[in-house]
Design an enzyme around this catalytic site. Structure first.
Site, PDB file in Angstrom:
ATOM      1  N   TYR A  28       5.436   0.993  -1.123  1.00 12.96           N
ATOM      2  CA  TYR A  28       6.518   1.966  -0.926  1.00 12.96           C
ATOM      3  C   TYR A  28       7.861   1.513  -1.496  1.00 12.96           C
ATOM      4  O   TYR A  28       8.825   2.277  -1.461  1.00 12.96           O
ATOM      5  CB  TYR A  28       6.664   2.278   0.566  1.00 12.96           C
ATOM      6  N   HIS A 102       6.228  12.108  -2.327  1.00  8.43           N
ATOM      7  CA  HIS A 102       5.579  10.873  -1.856  1.00  8.43           C
ATOM      8  C   HIS A 102       6.076   9.712  -2.695  1.00  8.43           C
ATOM      9  O   HIS A 102       6.086   9.791  -3.930  1.00  8.43           O
ATOM     10  CB  HIS A 102       4.053  10.969  -1.972  1.00  8.43           C
TER      11      HIS A 102
END
Ligand code: DQA
Length: 147
Positions: A28, A102
């Site tokens: 991430y 995302h």
């Protein structure tokens, strides 16, 4: 459509996204959610951002409804992406440009992450561009507003 010349963009972050920065940085990235908010505000100084995060699905439904009064909506639903039909149903009632964002490339990960129940209710999807996905999605909703 908001008559105010300064557009309002809702940026809604769902479950577990409050732990960004510490959570699996190899997937991430190292930025926190606060860092992403700072990045958006510096990239788009003329935009009024309503930047939110919640771990409660019902609260997210409230945020989505509230976003009807803005000019565009970005949503990263986190793991809700893959099973939360209530978010789909809330999103389909909000008549503004909507982008599902995302940070990671969900299509290159576990099989269950490849399916989103939210996608049919949004205008566009961005995945795998880390924080730049939020920047690209904001640019897109602003362009939609111009018509
Ligand atoms: C995510 C991808 C989801 O599968 C995951 O559950 C998240 C984050 C992303 O930003 O890449 O929490 O939405």
């Amino acid at each position: 459509m908001n008559a105010d010349p300064s557009p309002t963009v809702f940026v809604l972050n769902g479950v577990n996204l409050g732990t960004l920065g510490k959570r699996r940085p190899e997937v991430y990235g190292t930025l926190t959610l606060d860092d992403i908010e700072i990045l958006l505000r510096s990239e788009f100084p003329g935009v009024n951002f309503e930047f939110r995060q919640t771990d409660y699905e019902g609260e997210m439904v409230g945020f989505i409804r509230e976003a009807a009064k803005g000019d565009g909506l970005l949503i990263n639903p986190g793991a809700w992406t893959h099973y939360a039909y209530a978010l789909h149903d809330a999103l389909e009632t909000v008549p503004v440009p909507k982008v599902e964002v995302h940070l990671s490339n969900v299509h290159a990960r576990e099989t269950w992450r490849r399916h989103s129940v939210v996608t049919p209710a949004v205008s566009a999807v961005v995945a795998g561009m880390r924080e730049w996905g939020y920047v690209a999605a904001t640019r897109y909703v602003l362009e939609q507003r111009r018509g």
